[in-house]
Design an enzyme around this catalytic site. Structure first.
Site, short mmCIF file in Angstrom:
data_model
loop_
_atom_site.label_atom_id
_atom_site.label_comp_id
_atom_site.label_asym_id
_atom_site.label_seq_id
_atom_site.Cartn_x
_atom_site.Cartn_y
_atom_site.Cartn_z
N TYR A 51 31.28 61.61 47.56
CA TYR A 51 30.71 60.45 48.27
C TYR A 51 29.19 60.47 48.12
O TYR A 51 28.57 61.51 48.33
CB TYR A 51 31.06 60.51 49.76
CG TYR A 51 32.10 59.49 50.14
CD1 TYR A 51 31.90 58.14 49.84
CD2 TYR A 51 33.28 59.84 50.80
CE1 TYR A 51 32.84 57.18 50.17
CE2 TYR A 51 34.22 58.88 51.14
CZ TYR A 51 34.00 57.55 50.82
OH TYR A 51 34.91 56.61 51.15
N GLU A 53 26.84 57.68 49.31
CA GLU A 53 26.19 56.49 49.89
C GLU A 53 24.68 56.59 49.77
O GLU A 53 24.10 57.64 50.09
CB GLU A 53 26.53 56.34 51.38
CG GLU A 53 27.83 55.64 51.64
CD GLU A 53 28.94 56.61 51.93
OE1 GLU A 53 28.86 57.76 51.44
OE2 GLU A 53 29.87 56.21 52.66
N ASP A 196 24.51 35.48 34.22
CA ASP A 196 25.67 36.37 34.25
C ASP A 196 26.13 36.51 32.81
O ASP A 196 26.78 35.63 32.25
CB ASP A 196 26.76 35.73 35.13
CG ASP A 196 28.04 36.55 35.16
OD1 ASP A 196 28.18 37.46 34.32
OD2 ASP A 196 28.90 36.25 36.00
N THR A 222 29.18 42.57 33.74
CA THR A 222 30.20 43.60 33.84
C THR A 222 29.96 44.57 32.69
O THR A 222 29.21 44.27 31.75
CB THR A 222 31.63 43.01 33.73
OG1 THR A 222 31.67 42.13 32.61
CG2 THR A 222 32.03 42.28 34.98
N LYS A 225 33.43 44.49 29.02
CA LYS A 225 33.84 43.46 28.05
C LYS A 225 33.26 43.84 26.68
O LYS A 225 33.65 44.87 26.14
CB LYS A 225 33.38 42.09 28.54
CG LYS A 225 34.08 41.69 29.86
CD LYS A 225 33.74 40.28 30.27
CE LYS A 225 34.52 39.82 31.48
NZ LYS A 225 33.91 40.19 32.77
N1 DSN Z 1 38.32 37.82 34.08
C1 DSN Z 1 37.11 37.61 33.34
C2 DSN Z 1 37.36 36.85 32.08
O1 DSN Z 1 38.45 36.99 31.57
O2 DSN Z 1 36.52 36.14 31.61
C3 DSN Z 1 36.06 36.98 34.15
O3 DSN Z 1 36.00 37.60 35.37
#
Ligand code: DSN
Length: 439
Positions: A51, A53, A196, A222, A225
């Site tokens: 943990y 925090e 984003d 994210t 990807k």
């Molecule tokens: N689920 C993602 C996508 O497939 O583009 C976006 O959050």
């Protein structure tokens, strides 16, 4: 996974089956990828036991010297890779990252302006039913009739609505984004601008898409990807962001904890650090370039088969196909393609008249198959298979009645699972895939 096999054979078997599934099919969902074994080792490490925090050197619990070093490495690598002065690596994934930005910067009911979900925006960019439209006032822009962003219309809307935050960066937009133009629009109305870049991070790092960093105040992404890391997210503040508001880092840090989350997932942070190190290599640059080369080659082939690509083609890693000219619904097509070993997702297309659960299109892309080493030559074959599958099922008309559609999908699935042609293609694809090992 010897221990897992002994302790829980059911989960062990399911993981093995998923491993096989991922190896035997063409993974063409543009937001998916294969991480390296090194990333998975970090993710499956003892760091999951801790943990932490707080932030490096400012923790609430004891015993965090190593967690501090791990998080600091992730932060430093991200700063260097993206050229930004501040990074938070703790958001658990993309939606929590965007939520942290909104809760950090905005007050209840402040106005945000993002691309509508129906036109390729993300749920968190102000779509109905989500926190982003329930806690904030959402104004949405659309694409032009040609499937491209209409910057003049976006500017007009921004001047009329005066949002506090404008969001650019999308989940189903196949073209280059003009971040500079977005920057000018945001500056004109005094709005914060957030990019984003979840879908295109890897392309930006590889230099095949321009970076938003000089033009926006905040960047979220994210990490799983095109970046090819574990599931997770980064929130970055740019020099331009610091100039507009030097408190942005503080606001974002405290929106994450105590605002939205408790302890970060240190194993995830370590795996992000590994992915960032990998993304800094020269082979990653080649990888990003190849994603786009493959996707363009695939698009060219699909057009030859009379597939109607939204905007007429692609500049990046994804393709959006409007299937209306093929007389087949996106959901039916996606299912048939899955039986044949081509995994992609149904997707709405601009000005779609069908509901989100039965959209008129499909979305596909090349990040994962490029990780496996496929090149332009392989795209020719893949387009041929896609066309064969659609030819096999086109004309399958979806009932107009909502209830009837559910029954129709069930019986379509049963039939498709036994369709000899689809199963034959699945076999061919499995043997084809075996030549391109998963990392
Ligand atoms: N689920 C993602 C996508 O497939 O583009 C976006 O959050």
């Amino acid at each position: 996974m010897n221990n897992l096999k002994i302790v829980d054979w059911e989960i062990y078997n399911l993981i093995r089956e998923e491993e096989k599934r991922q190896a035997d099919v063409l993974e063409m969902i543009p937001s998916e990828n294969y991480t390296s074994r090194a990333v998975m080792e970090a993710l499956g490490s003892v760091l999951t036991n801790k943990y932490s925090e707080g932030y490096p050197k400012r923790r609430y619990y004891q015993g965090n010297k190593i967690a501090d070093a791990v998080e600091q490495l992730a932060i430093d690598r991200a700063k260097k890779l993206f050229g930004v002065p501040y990074v938070n690596v703790q958001a658990l994934s993309g939606s929590p990252a965007n939520a942290a930005v909104y809760f950090g910067l905005l007050d209840y009911k402040d106005k945000i302006m993002g691309l509508s979900l129906a036109f390729g925006g993300h749920l968190t960019h102000g779509a109905p039913l989500t926190f982003s439209s329930r806690f904030f006032t959402s104004v949405q822009y659309q694409l032009g009739k040609d499937g491209y962003l209409d910057y003049d219309a976006i500017e007009k809307l921004a001047i009329k609505e005066k949002p506090k935050l404008i969001i650019c960066g999308f989940t189903a937009y196949p073209r280059i984004i003009d971040f500079k133009r977005f920057g000018e629009i945001a500056d004109k109305v005094g709005a914060y601008l957030m990019a984003d870049i979840s879908h295109i991070t890897g392309l930006i790092i590889a230099g095949v898409h321009s970076s938003p960093v000089p033009y926006v105040h905040i960047v979220t992404t994210t990490t799983h990807k095109t970046l090819r890391g574990p599931r997770g997210a980064l929130i970055m503040v740019t020099e331009k962001g610091l100039k507009k508001n030097p408190d942005l880092p503080k606001k974002i840090d405290s929106a994450i904890i105590p605002g939205l989350q408790g302890g970060p997932h240190d194993n995830q942070t370590a795996a992000i650090a590994v992915a960032l190190k990998e993304a800094g290599s020269s082979s990653f640059k080649k990888y990003g370039e190849q994603i786009v080369k493959n996707n363009k080659a695939l698009a060219e082939e699909l057009v030859k088969y009379d597939f109607n690509l939204v905007s007429g083609g692609t500049d990046n890693h994804l393709i959006l196909i409007d299937l209306r000219n093929k007389k087949i619904n996106g959901k039916v097509a996606a299912f048939a393609l899955e039986i044949a070993g081509i995994v992609l997702n149904m997707n709405g297309v601009p000005f779609d008249t069908m509901p989100p659960l039965y959209p008129s299109g499909i979305r596909l892309g090349t990040p994962a198959i490029t990780t496996r080493g496929m090149k332009e030559k392989e795209m020719v074959k893949i387009a041929e298979w896609i066309n064969k599958v659609i030819d096999e099922v086109k004309g399958t008309s979806l009932p107009g009645d909502r209830q009837e559609r559910v029954g129709f999908m069930k019986s379509f699935r049963k039939k498709a699972e036994k369709n000899k042609k689809l199963l034959e293609i699945a076999k061919e694809i499995k043997s084809f895939c075996s030549k391109f090992p998963v990392p």
